[in-house]
Write an enzyme that holds these catalytic residues in place. Structure first.
Site, PDB file in Angstrom:
ATOM      1  N   CYS A 108       0.843  -1.204   0.000  1.00 31.70           N
ATOM      2  CA  CYS A 108       0.000   0.000   0.000  1.00 31.70           C
ATOM      3  C   CYS A 108       0.880   1.257   0.000  1.00 31.70           C
ATOM      4  O   CYS A 108       1.552   1.532  -0.978  1.00 31.70           O
ATOM      5  CB  CYS A 108      -0.978  -0.056   1.178  1.00 31.70           C
ATOM      6  SG  CYS A 108      -2.318   1.127   0.999  1.00 31.70           S
ATOM      7  N   HIS A 201      -3.776  -5.158   0.885  1.00 28.40           N
ATOM      8  CA  HIS A 201      -3.208  -5.559   2.184  1.00 28.40           C
ATOM      9  C   HIS A 201      -3.238  -7.081   2.325  1.00 28.40           C
ATOM     10  O   HIS A 201      -4.279  -7.642   2.673  1.00 28.40           O
ATOM     11  CB  HIS A 201      -4.002  -4.907   3.317  1.00 28.40           C
ATOM     12  CG  HIS A 201      -3.717  -3.457   3.461  1.00 28.40           C
ATOM     13  ND1 HIS A 201      -2.692  -2.961   4.232  1.00 28.40           N
ATOM     14  CD2 HIS A 201      -4.292  -2.377   2.876  1.00 28.40           C
ATOM     15  CE1 HIS A 201      -2.653  -1.644   4.142  1.00 28.40           C
ATOM     16  NE2 HIS A 201      -3.614  -1.263   3.319  1.00 28.40           N
ATOM     17  N   GLU A 203      -1.865  -8.740   4.611  1.00 28.63           N
ATOM     18  CA  GLU A 203      -1.738  -9.119   6.019  1.00 28.63           C
ATOM     19  C   GLU A 203      -3.076  -9.276   6.723  1.00 28.63           C
ATOM     20  O   GLU A 203      -3.141  -9.846   7.807  1.00 28.63           O
ATOM     21  CB  GLU A 203      -0.853  -8.095   6.764  1.00 28.63           C
ATOM     22  CG  GLU A 203      -1.436  -6.699   6.943  1.00 28.63           C
ATOM     23  CD  GLU A 203      -1.233  -5.758   5.748  1.00 28.63           C
ATOM     24  OE1 GLU A 203      -1.137  -6.256   4.612  1.00 28.63           O
ATOM     25  OE2 GLU A 203      -1.219  -4.531   5.947  1.00 28.63           O
ATOM     26  N   GLY A 257      -1.325 -15.463  37.664  1.00 33.42           N
ATOM     27  CA  GLY A 257      -2.164 -16.604  37.298  1.00 33.42           C
ATOM     28  C   GLY A 257      -2.597 -16.508  35.849  1.00 33.42           C
ATOM     29  O   GLY A 257      -3.202 -17.422  35.311  1.00 33.42           O
ATOM     30  N   GLY A 258      -2.288 -15.396  35.208  1.00 39.78           N
ATOM     31  CA  GLY A 258      -2.556 -15.269  33.781  1.00 39.78           C
ATOM     32  C   GLY A 258      -1.500 -16.013  32.987  1.00 39.78           C
ATOM     33  O   GLY A 258      -0.459 -16.403  33.525  1.00 39.78           O
ATOM     34  N   VAL A 259      -1.782 -16.192  31.699  1.00 40.18           N
ATOM     35  CA  VAL A 259      -0.883 -17.021  30.911  1.00 40.18           C
ATOM     36  C   VAL A 259       0.513 -16.400  30.770  1.00 40.18           C
ATOM     37  O   VAL A 259       1.525 -17.101  30.889  1.00 40.18           O
ATOM     38  CB  VAL A 259      -1.522 -17.377  29.533  1.00 40.18           C
ATOM     39  CG1 VAL A 259      -1.868 -16.174  28.733  1.00 40.18           C
ATOM     40  CG2 VAL A 259      -0.626 -18.295  28.736  1.00 40.18           C
ATOM     41  N   ASP A 260       0.603 -15.088  30.590  1.00 39.73           N
ATOM     42  CA  ASP A 260       1.916 -14.476  30.343  1.00 39.73           C
ATOM     43  C   ASP A 260       2.833 -14.624  31.549  1.00 39.73           C
ATOM     44  O   ASP A 260       3.982 -15.068  31.422  1.00 39.73           O
ATOM     45  CB  ASP A 260       1.789 -12.981  30.010  1.00 39.73           C
ATOM     46  CG  ASP A 260       0.837 -12.741  28.866  1.00 39.73           C
ATOM     47  OD1 ASP A 260       0.565 -13.701  28.129  1.00 39.73           O
ATOM     48  OD2 ASP A 260       0.357 -11.603  28.720  1.00 39.73           O
ATOM     49  N   ARG A 329      -7.930   2.434  39.486  1.00 39.13           N
ATOM     50  CA  ARG A 329      -6.718   1.930  38.826  1.00 39.13           C
ATOM     51  C   ARG A 329      -5.467   2.445  39.537  1.00 39.13           C
ATOM     52  O   ARG A 329      -4.521   1.708  39.776  1.00 39.13           O
ATOM     53  CB  ARG A 329      -6.694   2.369  37.360  1.00 39.13           C
ATOM     54  CG  ARG A 329      -7.569   1.548  36.450  1.00 39.13           C
ATOM     55  CD  ARG A 329      -7.331   1.971  34.996  1.00 39.13           C
ATOM     56  NE  ARG A 329      -7.849   0.988  34.066  1.00 39.13           N
ATOM     57  CZ  ARG A 329      -9.120   0.920  33.656  1.00 39.13           C
ATOM     58  NH1 ARG A 329     -10.007   1.784  34.094  1.00 39.13           N
ATOM     59  NH2 ARG A 329      -9.495  -0.022  32.800  1.00 39.13           N
ATOM     60  N   ASP A 498     -43.125 -16.149  46.802  1.00 37.00           N
ATOM     61  CA  ASP A 498     -44.235 -15.185  46.780  1.00 37.00           C
ATOM     62  C   ASP A 498     -43.764 -13.780  47.114  1.00 37.00           C
ATOM     63  O   ASP A 498     -44.554 -12.851  47.192  1.00 37.00           O
ATOM     64  CB  ASP A 498     -45.311 -15.594  47.800  1.00 37.00           C
ATOM     65  CG  ASP A 498     -45.995 -16.866  47.318  1.00 37.00           C
ATOM     66  OD1 ASP A 498     -46.030 -17.063  46.085  1.00 37.00           O
ATOM     67  OD2 ASP A 498     -46.452 -17.643  48.174  1.00 37.00           O
ATOM     68  N   LYS A 553     -17.026  -3.358  19.998  1.00 40.61           N
ATOM     69  CA  LYS A 553     -15.974  -2.341  20.187  1.00 40.61           C
ATOM     70  C   LYS A 553     -15.420  -1.995  18.831  1.00 40.61           C
ATOM     71  O   LYS A 553     -14.911  -2.923  18.168  1.00 40.61           O
ATOM     72  CB  LYS A 553     -14.882  -2.881  21.090  1.00 40.61           C
ATOM     73  CG  LYS A 553     -13.680  -1.924  21.199  1.00 40.61           C
ATOM     74  CD  LYS A 553     -12.558  -2.486  22.023  1.00 40.61           C
ATOM     75  CE  LYS A 553     -11.411  -1.492  22.106  1.00 40.61           C
ATOM     76  NZ  LYS A 553     -10.317  -1.940  22.955  1.00 40.61           N
ATOM     77  N   GLU A 559     -14.103  -3.776  28.453  1.00 42.49           N
ATOM     78  CA  GLU A 559     -14.484  -3.561  29.859  1.00 42.49           C
ATOM     79  C   GLU A 559     -15.517  -2.443  29.925  1.00 42.49           C
ATOM     80  O   GLU A 559     -15.578  -1.597  29.027  1.00 42.49           O
ATOM     81  CB  GLU A 559     -13.246  -3.167  30.683  1.00 42.49           C
ATOM     82  CG  GLU A 559     -12.120  -4.186  30.673  1.00 42.49           C
ATOM     83  CD  GLU A 559     -12.414  -5.438  31.479  1.00 42.49           C
ATOM     84  OE1 GLU A 559     -13.381  -5.440  32.271  1.00 42.49           O
ATOM     85  OE2 GLU A 559     -11.678  -6.428  31.308  1.00 42.49           O
TER      86      GLU A 559
HETATM   87  P1  XMP Z   1     -10.873  -2.357  26.509  1.00 37.76           P
HETATM   88  O1  XMP Z   1     -11.819  -2.201  27.653  1.00 37.76           O
HETATM   89  O2  XMP Z   1      -9.856  -1.264  26.436  1.00 37.76           O
HETATM   90  O3  XMP Z   1     -10.084  -3.714  26.816  1.00 37.76           O
HETATM   91  O4  XMP Z   1     -11.563  -2.550  25.210  1.00 37.76           O
HETATM   92  C1  XMP Z   1      -9.194  -4.337  25.943  1.00 37.76           C
HETATM   93  C2  XMP Z   1      -8.426  -5.359  26.748  1.00 37.76           C
HETATM   94  O5  XMP Z   1      -7.634  -4.694  27.747  1.00 37.76           O
HETATM   95  C3  XMP Z   1      -7.972  -5.169  29.030  1.00 37.76           C
HETATM   96  N1  XMP Z   1      -7.883  -4.019  29.956  1.00 37.76           N
HETATM   97  C4  XMP Z   1      -6.923  -3.903  30.874  1.00 37.76           C
HETATM   98  N2  XMP Z   1      -5.921  -4.734  31.178  1.00 37.76           N
HETATM   99  N3  XMP Z   1      -5.243  -3.229  32.867  1.00 37.76           N
HETATM  100  C5  XMP Z   1      -5.095  -4.388  32.189  1.00 37.76           C
HETATM  101  O6  XMP Z   1      -4.171  -5.155  32.511  1.00 37.76           O
HETATM  102  C6  XMP Z   1      -6.234  -2.346  32.604  1.00 37.76           C
HETATM  103  O7  XMP Z   1      -6.325  -1.300  33.244  1.00 37.76           O
HETATM  104  C7  XMP Z   1      -7.118  -2.711  31.549  1.00 37.76           C
HETATM  105  N4  XMP Z   1      -8.202  -2.098  31.012  1.00 37.76           N
HETATM  106  C8  XMP Z   1      -8.667  -2.950  30.026  1.00 37.76           C
HETATM  107  C9  XMP Z   1      -9.370  -5.730  28.913  1.00 37.76           C
HETATM  108  O8  XMP Z   1      -9.636  -6.696  29.924  1.00 37.76           O
HETATM  109  C10 XMP Z   1      -9.325  -6.324  27.501  1.00 37.76           C
HETATM  110  O9  XMP Z   1      -8.692  -7.595  27.513  1.00 37.76           O
END
Ligand code: XMP
Length: 561
Positions: A108, A201, A203, A257-260, A329, A498, A553, A559
């Protein structure tokens, strides 16, 4: 697409900003395709497609000067871009690429840039061509007997177009190898050099044979060896970690506990055994029984040296009365740093005592901090940002590294998520964990709309657990990228037996997505939703109504906060 609103993500437990502390000597070990990024939202997909052919590919900004890179790629791909080559600030590639002696593929804008530099003509246009097109592979006037880019792909194929400008004359010594109804120069090849340009594209998945086109380029034209596999990576990475850490160096790292973080922790354990210390902080807003499950899996099953710190009281007391998601946060990010640092200092002190007692001549200090940075995070921080190119911003929690004076070790920083999952399988991490949906650092605090209390956390944990349990039972978990429940701050009237009830509402969310930048809501079979709703309203005290979120989205985000 535009920047993610004002939300500051926190990513736990990857607690520091990515620093380029060391780069792997990866190019010495794997043939590399260099992708020069002009800011297209698809650039990272080019990298992925190369990797899917087991060829290592790395993205760098288009402003990269070839004299500054310390490896010789086997080929160069110029990406698309939101710019027009004639704009005042439009990005241009180092002209040295055309004398570098390696094959080049322009995609492109990459094609237009190639034409612009090599004296073709690009016409500016106010109209974008966006959507499917039929590419007819042809050859008008070139001397090459076979145009290797499309070899074996037939006479025509469906491709995806997303461009404004297009060529009106090719550069000298180029010939046409593909046309569409509206683009007479949709694909070009140089008469004698391995230079190619395509307007479409390859890709994106909307170009169904695009991956094969990329394969023709990197395998047949560049001659790359297909050595990039996790089987090859694992041994080399373990050796590299051992070399970096030396015989006594210790590494500390947070796990969730997440995969990474699990894969990173297990890899460190394979490399340096108990000299890697994992810390899991229970922040009180984890999923149901998560801390004990992670402990059982990482420590008991996988043998990783793990300390679980229950800091839920501290987190929940600091979150008391807070409704604003950004505030939540921030509190979670800062509290995480406080707790992690305190525990890390304890572990370091204990390690010194232990080694002094053992009479070790050289103390094994904690010198390194493990971070589970993945390649998409790296791409975001290094890729060229065009005017509309930044899709989301990452804000990792800063500060920890500065204060702790630890060096970063990032064994996954070259990997995409699917590669991390493949690595996890090789490391014998149980399949349900390897395929686990992502979970945000701020946890359930951003899924409770309103103040976070122990009671609210409990209600959401139970509802979420039922939801995921039923999804698994229905065999749908792996079809969904992320599923979770959200606790809404409203009450609704219901009836049980009821009696009239006046209780809270839970929203269920499930999305399908490749990269979380865009997402579609998942279409459940109705009977599954029915079962989930029935179980939640029967089993979770405090919920009398379940809704399903049918927003994609954009315009929504994954979220709710
Ligand atoms: P959104 O809500 O932005 O989410 O469409 C996309 C991905 O990002 C994750 N997410 C977060 N992950 N800290 C994180 O580690 C955060 O503050 C956070 N905000 C959103 C969300 O779960 C989804 O996988």
């Amino acid at each position: 697409m535009t920047n993610r609103i004002t939300r500051q993500r926190i990513f736990l437990p990857s607690p520091v900003n990515p620093l380029f502390f060391f780069m792997a000597a990866i190019h010495d070990q794997f043939d590399t395709i260099l992708i020069l990024d002009f800011g297209s939202q698809y650039s990272h997909l080019i990298t992925r497609r190369c990797r899917e052919h087991n060829v290592y590919a790395e993205l760098m900004p288009c402003t990269t000067q070839l004299k500054d890179i310390d490896f010789k790629p086997k080929g160069i791909i110029l990406s698309g871009s939101p710019y027009s080559v004639y704009e005042k600030d439009s990005p241009h590639v180092d002209p040295a690429v055309f004398d570098f002696g390696v094959p080049i593929l322009g995609i492109c804008y990459g094609l237009q840039e190639m034409a612009w530099q090599l004296k073709g003509t690009v016409d500016q246009s106010d109209h974008r061509e966006y959507g499917f097109a039929n590419l007819k592979m042809t050859k008008i006037g070139g001397s090459a007997s076979v145009d290797a880019l499309f070899e074996g792909l037939g006479d025509e194929m469906q491709v995806w177009m997303s461009h404004g400008d297009q060529l009106s004359a090719p550069p000298p010594d180029f010939h046409v190898i593909g046309v569409t109804a509206t683009a007479p120069y949709a694909a070009l090849a140089h008469d004698s050099k391995p230079f190619y340009g395509i307007q479409f594209h390859p890709e994106v998945t909307h170009s169904p044979r695009g991956k094969e086109v990329i394969g023709r380029f990197i395998l047949n034209i560049c001659g790359c060896q297909q050595h990039w596999t996790m089987e090859e990576f694992i041994g080399k990475e373990i050796a590299r970690i051992r070399e970096i850490c030396g015989p006594t160096g210790r590494v500390i790292g947070a796990v969730s506990g997440g995969v990474d973080s699990t894969v990173a922790a297990k890899l460190m354990h394979e490399a340096i055994g108990d000299r890697f210390h994992a810390i899991m902080v229970d922040n009180g807003v984890l999923r149901l029984n998560e801390a004990s499950q992670v402990n059982a899996m990482l420590n008991k099953d996988l043998g990783v040296n793990l300390t679980v710190v229950d800091a839920s009281d501290l987190f929940l007391s600091r979150l008391e009365g807070v409704e604003d998601p950004e505030q939540k946060r921030k509190i979670i990010g800062n509290t995480f740093i406080n707790v992690f640092e305190a525990k890390a200092a304890e572990i370091e002190a204990a390690a010194e005592v232990e080694e002094t007692a053992a009479g070790a001549s050289k103390k094994g200090r904690v010198e390194w901090l493990l971070q589970g940075t993945l390649y998409p995070d790296v791409i975001e921080s290094i890729s060229f940002k065009g005017p509309s190119a930044t899709i989301k911003t990452h804000h990792n929690v800063g500060g920890l590294l500065k204060d702790m004076k630890l060096k970063l070790i990032e064994p996954l920083r070259e990997l995409f998520k699917d590669e991390v999952r493949a690595l996890g399988r090789l490391l014998s991490i149980p399949a349900p964990l390897v395929q686990r949906h992502p979970f945000p650092g701020p946890g359930l605090a951003i899924r409770i709309l309103g103040p976070v209390t122990r009671d609210q956390v409990r209600i959401l944990q139970l509802a979420d657990n039922i939801y995921i349990e039923e999804i698994r039972k229905a065999g749908l978990y792996d079809q969904i990228a992320q599923a979770f429940a959200v606790l809404l701050p409203v009450r609704a009237v219901g009836v049980m037996g009821d009696a009239r009830t006046y209780e809270q509402v839970v929203a269920l969310r499930a999305v399908q997505t490749e990269d979380f930048m865009t997402a579609d809501w998942y279409v459940f079979p109705p009977e599954v939703l029915k079962r989930i709703s029935g179980r939640i309203t029967n089993e979770v005290k405090g919920i009398n109504r379940v809704t399903y979120d049918i927003s994609s989205k954009p315009p929504a985000t994954v979220e709710w906060l």
